[in-house]
Design a protein around this motif. Structure first.
Motif, PDB file in Angstrom:
ATOM      1  N   LEU A   1      36.381  41.081  37.828  1.00 29.02           N
ATOM      2  CA  LEU A   1      36.350  40.463  36.508  1.00 29.02           C
ATOM      3  C   LEU A   1      34.920  40.564  35.990  1.00 29.02           C
ATOM      4  N   GLN A   2      34.719  41.436  35.027  1.00 25.07           N
ATOM      5  CA  GLN A   2      33.420  41.552  34.374  1.00 25.07           C
ATOM      6  C   GLN A   2      33.382  40.565  33.220  1.00 25.07           C
ATOM      7  N   MET A   3      32.423  39.663  33.269  1.00 22.37           N
ATOM      8  CA  MET A   3      32.326  38.610  32.265  1.00 22.37           C
ATOM      9  C   MET A   3      31.021  38.768  31.499  1.00 22.37           C
ATOM     10  N   ASN A   4      31.127  39.046  30.214  1.00 21.29           N
ATOM     11  CA  ASN A   4      29.960  39.212  29.345  1.00 21.29           C
ATOM     12  C   ASN A   4      29.948  38.113  28.290  1.00 21.29           C
ATOM     13  N   SER A   5      28.803  37.961  27.663  1.00 20.95           N
ATOM     14  CA  SER A   5      28.655  36.963  26.590  1.00 20.95           C
ATOM     15  C   SER A   5      29.192  35.609  27.028  1.00 20.95           C
ATOM     16  N   LEU A   6      28.776  35.181  28.192  1.00 23.23           N
ATOM     17  CA  LEU A   6      29.298  33.933  28.748  1.00 23.23           C
ATOM     18  C   LEU A   6      28.887  32.735  27.912  1.00 23.23           C
ATOM     19  N   LYS A   7      29.790  31.755  27.868  1.00 27.61           N
ATOM     20  CA  LYS A   7      29.580  30.526  27.106  1.00 27.61           C
ATOM     21  C   LYS A   7      29.659  29.334  28.055  1.00 27.61           C
ATOM     22  N   PRO A   8      29.050  28.225  27.694  1.00 30.15           N
ATOM     23  CA  PRO A   8      29.140  27.030  28.556  1.00 30.15           C
ATOM     24  C   PRO A   8      30.593  26.632  28.857  1.00 30.15           C
ATOM     25  N   GLU A   9      31.490  26.863  27.930  1.00 31.10           N
ATOM     26  CA  GLU A   9      32.895  26.512  28.145  1.00 31.10           C
ATOM     27  C   GLU A   9      33.599  27.432  29.143  1.00 31.10           C
ATOM     28  N   ASP A  10      32.919  28.473  29.598  1.00 28.32           N
ATOM     29  CA  ASP A  10      33.472  29.319  30.663  1.00 28.32           C
ATOM     30  C   ASP A  10      33.193  28.730  32.048  1.00 28.32           C
ATOM     31  N   THR A  11      32.418  27.667  32.096  1.00 27.98           N
ATOM     32  CA  THR A  11      32.102  27.029  33.373  1.00 27.98           C
ATOM     33  C   THR A  11      33.368  26.522  34.045  1.00 27.98           C
ATOM     34  N   ALA A  12      33.588  26.951  35.288  1.00 31.02           N
ATOM     35  CA  ALA A  12      34.798  26.585  36.017  1.00 31.02           C
ATOM     36  C   ALA A  12      34.728  27.205  37.413  1.00 31.02           C
ATOM     37  N   VAL A  13      35.681  26.812  38.239  1.00 32.43           N
ATOM     38  CA  VAL A  13      35.914  27.534  39.488  1.00 32.43           C
ATOM     39  C   VAL A  13      36.924  28.632  39.191  1.00 32.43           C
ATOM     40  N   TYR A  14      36.587  29.837  39.557  1.00 36.35           N
ATOM     41  CA  TYR A  14      37.443  30.990  39.292  1.00 36.35           C
ATOM     42  C   TYR A  14      38.179  31.384  40.578  1.00 36.35           C
ATOM     43  N   TYR A  15      39.482  31.574  40.449  1.00 34.77           N
ATOM     44  CA  TYR A  15      40.332  31.920  41.579  1.00 34.77           C
ATOM     45  C   TYR A  15      41.042  33.244  41.305  1.00 34.77           C
ATOM     46  N   CYS A  16      41.216  34.039  42.354  1.00 34.30           N
ATOM     47  CA  CYS A  16      42.052  35.224  42.197  1.00 34.30           C
ATOM     48  C   CYS A  16      43.418  34.955  42.811  1.00 34.30           C
ATOM     49  N   LEU A  17      44.393  35.634  42.281  1.00 32.99           N
ATOM     50  CA  LEU A  17      45.776  35.535  42.748  1.00 32.99           C
ATOM     51  C   LEU A  17      46.334  36.946  42.854  1.00 32.99           C
ATOM     52  N   MET A  18      46.983  37.230  43.983  1.00 30.55           N
ATOM     53  CA  MET A  18      47.567  38.547  44.163  1.00 30.55           C
ATOM     54  C   MET A  18      49.010  38.424  44.634  1.00 30.55           C
ATOM     55  N   ASP A  19      49.850  39.261  44.118  1.00 31.41           N
ATOM     56  CA  ASP A  19      51.253  39.347  44.516  1.00 31.41           C
ATOM     57  C   ASP A  19      51.362  40.452  45.570  1.00 31.41           C
ATOM     58  N   VAL A  20      51.429  40.020  46.830  1.00 29.39           N
ATOM     59  CA  VAL A  20      51.313  40.944  47.962  1.00 29.39           C
ATOM     60  C   VAL A  20      52.683  41.291  48.524  1.00 29.39           C
ATOM     61  N   VAL A  21      52.868  42.549  48.817  1.00 30.91           N
ATOM     62  CA  VAL A  21      54.024  43.011  49.578  1.00 30.91           C
ATOM     63  C   VAL A  21      53.493  43.440  50.941  1.00 30.91           C
ATOM     64  N   GLY A  22      53.976  42.756  51.989  1.00 29.81           N
ATOM     65  CA  GLY A  22      53.463  43.062  53.317  1.00 29.81           C
ATOM     66  C   GLY A  22      54.204  42.297  54.381  1.00 29.81           C
ATOM     67  N   GLY A  23      53.458  41.927  55.434  1.00 28.88           N
ATOM     68  CA  GLY A  23      54.078  41.200  56.527  1.00 28.88           C
ATOM     69  C   GLY A  23      54.764  39.927  56.054  1.00 28.88           C
ATOM     70  N   THR A  24      54.046  39.159  55.266  1.00 32.37           N
ATOM     71  CA  THR A  24      54.607  37.972  54.608  1.00 32.37           C
ATOM     72  C   THR A  24      54.351  38.132  53.120  1.00 32.37           C
ATOM     73  N   SER A  25      55.352  38.592  52.415  1.00 30.77           N
ATOM     74  CA  SER A  25      55.177  38.877  50.986  1.00 30.77           C
ATOM     75  C   SER A  25      55.117  37.584  50.182  1.00 30.77           C
ATOM     76  N   GLY A  26      54.357  37.660  49.085  1.00 29.52           N
ATOM     77  CA  GLY A  26      54.300  36.505  48.198  1.00 29.52           C
ATOM     78  C   GLY A  26      52.980  36.445  47.473  1.00 29.52           C
ATOM     79  N   GLY A  27      52.766  35.336  46.758  1.00 32.57           N
ATOM     80  CA  GLY A  27      51.526  35.140  46.033  1.00 32.57           C
ATOM     81  C   GLY A  27      50.468  34.497  46.909  1.00 32.57           C
ATOM     82  N   TYR A  28      49.271  35.040  46.867  1.00 32.49           N
ATOM     83  CA  TYR A  28      48.158  34.526  47.657  1.00 32.49           C
ATOM     84  C   TYR A  28      46.985  34.209  46.746  1.00 32.49           C
ATOM     85  N   TRP A  29      46.375  33.051  47.017  1.00 30.64           N
ATOM     86  CA  TRP A  29      45.203  32.607  46.262  1.00 30.64           C
ATOM     87  C   TRP A  29      43.947  32.745  47.091  1.00 30.64           C
ATOM     88  N   GLY A  30      42.838  33.036  46.400  1.00 32.64           N
ATOM     89  CA  GLY A  30      41.547  32.922  47.029  1.00 32.64           C
ATOM     90  C   GLY A  30      41.084  31.474  47.003  1.00 32.64           C
TER      91      GLY A  30
END
Length: 118
Positions: free
Chosen positions: A80-109
């Motif tokens: 995620l390239q974030m430019n022109s950042l604003k104070p209102e962008d302040t937050a904890v950012y999480y990634c989510l991936m829809d994985v197909v594998g041993g245990t398929s499903g949605g995974y969060w960082g």
């Protein structure tokens, strides 16, 4: 089991830029959709940007034109390239991936803190 690790967060002044990365490891055959979410204090987690396996993207209105999501599927990584950042962008950012594998499903960082000072 699948693990997602985010990196690239930090403190930046308004108008500055940051690049977030999220890499998945473990029992992965392929990853479908990938996305970035954020949660500010006292607010619900919200979608920031998402990208399909085919490269189609969508963005929250608040970040359109400033943020760019991309992926390297061979590395199971989303950016995620974030430019022109604003104070209102302040937050904890999480990634989510829809994985197909041993245990398929949605995974969060675990999240990475982004703080934008005015």
């Amino acid at each position: 089991q699948v693990q997602l690790v985010e990196s690239g967060g930090g403190l930046v002044q308004a108008g500055g830029s940051l690049r977030l990365s999220c890499a998945a490891s473990g029992s992965i055959f392929r990853i479908n959709d990938m996305g970035w979410y954020r949660q500010a204090p006292g607010k619900q987690r919200e979608l920031v940007a998402a990208i399909t396996s085919g490269g189609s993207t969508n963005y929250a209105d608040s970040v359109k034109g400033r943020f760019t999501i991309s992926r390297v599927s061979a590395k199971n990584t989303v950016y995620l390239q974030m430019n022109s950042l604003k104070p209102e962008d302040t937050a904890v950012y999480y990634c989510l991936m829809d994985v197909v594998g041993g245990t398929s499903g949605g995974y969060w960082g675990r999240g990475t803190q982004v703080t934008v000072s005015s």
